[in-house]
Design an enzyme around this catalytic site. Sequence first.
Site, PDB file in Angstrom:
ATOM      1  N   TYR A 121      21.759  57.010  45.718  1.00  0.00           N
ATOM      2  CA  TYR A 121      22.829  57.534  46.564  1.00  0.00           C
ATOM      3  C   TYR A 121      24.150  56.819  46.314  1.00  0.00           C
ATOM      4  O   TYR A 121      25.216  57.361  46.596  1.00  0.00           O
ATOM      5  CB  TYR A 121      22.460  57.419  48.044  1.00  0.00           C
ATOM      6  CG  TYR A 121      21.371  58.357  48.457  1.00  0.00           C
ATOM      7  CD1 TYR A 121      21.639  59.687  48.735  1.00  0.00           C
ATOM      8  CD2 TYR A 121      20.059  57.925  48.554  1.00  0.00           C
ATOM      9  CE1 TYR A 121      20.635  60.554  49.113  1.00  0.00           C
ATOM     10  CE2 TYR A 121      19.048  58.791  48.937  1.00  0.00           C
ATOM     11  CZ  TYR A 121      19.345  60.099  49.207  1.00  0.00           C
ATOM     12  OH  TYR A 121      18.336  60.957  49.578  1.00  0.00           O
TER      13      TYR A 121
ATOM     14  N   HIS B 272      16.363  69.307  52.298  1.00  0.00           N
ATOM     15  CA  HIS B 272      16.726  67.893  52.334  1.00  0.00           C
ATOM     16  C   HIS B 272      18.229  67.663  52.431  1.00  0.00           C
ATOM     17  O   HIS B 272      18.678  66.513  52.427  1.00  0.00           O
ATOM     18  CB  HIS B 272      16.208  67.202  51.066  1.00  0.00           C
ATOM     19  CG  HIS B 272      14.894  66.505  51.265  1.00  0.00           C
ATOM     20  ND1 HIS B 272      14.085  66.713  52.357  1.00  0.00           N
ATOM     21  CD2 HIS B 272      14.244  65.583  50.505  1.00  0.00           C
ATOM     22  CE1 HIS B 272      12.999  65.959  52.251  1.00  0.00           C
ATOM     23  NE2 HIS B 272      13.077  65.258  51.137  1.00  0.00           N
TER      24      HIS B 272
ATOM     25  N   ARG C 230      19.493  65.308  55.127  1.00  0.00           N
ATOM     26  CA  ARG C 230      19.022  63.948  54.841  1.00  0.00           C
ATOM     27  C   ARG C 230      19.893  63.301  53.756  1.00  0.00           C
ATOM     28  O   ARG C 230      20.322  62.155  53.895  1.00  0.00           O
ATOM     29  CB  ARG C 230      17.554  64.002  54.405  1.00  0.00           C
ATOM     30  CG  ARG C 230      16.943  62.646  54.032  1.00  0.00           C
ATOM     31  CD  ARG C 230      15.438  62.837  53.828  1.00  0.00           C
ATOM     32  NE  ARG C 230      14.783  61.709  53.181  1.00  0.00           N
ATOM     33  CZ  ARG C 230      14.373  60.618  53.817  1.00  0.00           C
ATOM     34  NH1 ARG C 230      14.583  60.491  55.120  1.00  0.00           N
ATOM     35  NH2 ARG C 230      13.757  59.640  53.173  1.00  0.00           N
TER      36      ARG C 230
END
Length: 304
Positions: A281, A246, A249
């Site tokens: 995030y 990931h 991403r």
Amino acid sequence: MSLERSIDTFLRHVRIERGLAENTVWAYTRDLSRYREWLDENGVDAFTDVTGAHVTAFLRSLSQSGEKKLSPTSIARSLSSVRSLHRFLLEEGVVAIDVAKEVKPPKQQDRLPKAISIAQVEALLATASGDAPQAIRDRALLELLYATGARVSEVCSLNVDDVVDTDIVRLTGKGDKQRIVPIGSYARTALDEYLVRVRPALSARGAATPALFLGLRGQRVSRQNAWLIIKAAADRAGLAEHVSPHTLRHSFATHLLQGGADVRVVQELLGHSSVATTQIYTLVTADTLRDMYTQSHPRARADS
């Protein structure tokens, strides 16, 4: 209805009627198998006999299983599976009350997604260089992963027709939900080179397939093969310990937010159903904001 039969009915429902991805169904199967075994061991042989106290005790057992104990994140995922099962059983009239509805998951620490810097991404992408067909394909795959923030499985499931209007790709995420994501010039150039110079030759080696990314024998690139491509690039760039499936991403999301993108735009691009999932995030950029504040505000630090 027995425990096993009830669970089998639920799994058939999520696979066929809800059309969930096989990976999701497999996770349900694993979690609910563990749940059924615990109920068996504790003398419960039907879901009509299960209480909220049973569900709570089951979750507690998952954190007290010695070497097999689960992390808070895994326990929370197990609870989600158990809740889905009990909600289904209520809807089907198998039980009169949803005993798992009010059970709380264990408290979890917020974990920041792991991202690498823009310079590290560029170093990783630069490792897929050269004119060899495999290098051209790998460069296109890596560029597309970073350009779109797609999951590895989403890129592997792409067909040629999913590349729309030269600079847009149609991704199919969890629950077969589709989203449109633009791709930048670097990914577009790499993809064009792959489609013109490499894919036709790879396609001729195997049975006809609409798959966008093909292996050396003409078959669709699997998720495992894509991960090996990422890992090999990370090894060549000296980033092996920092890269997971990931990573690109996570880096995509982090770099967009650092560049000023709105969190809801990033949510849409990532295919998150809730903005709360995307907001984690924003924590990743806290250090950047702190540094900028310290460097820019006239009273942020004492004069040296």
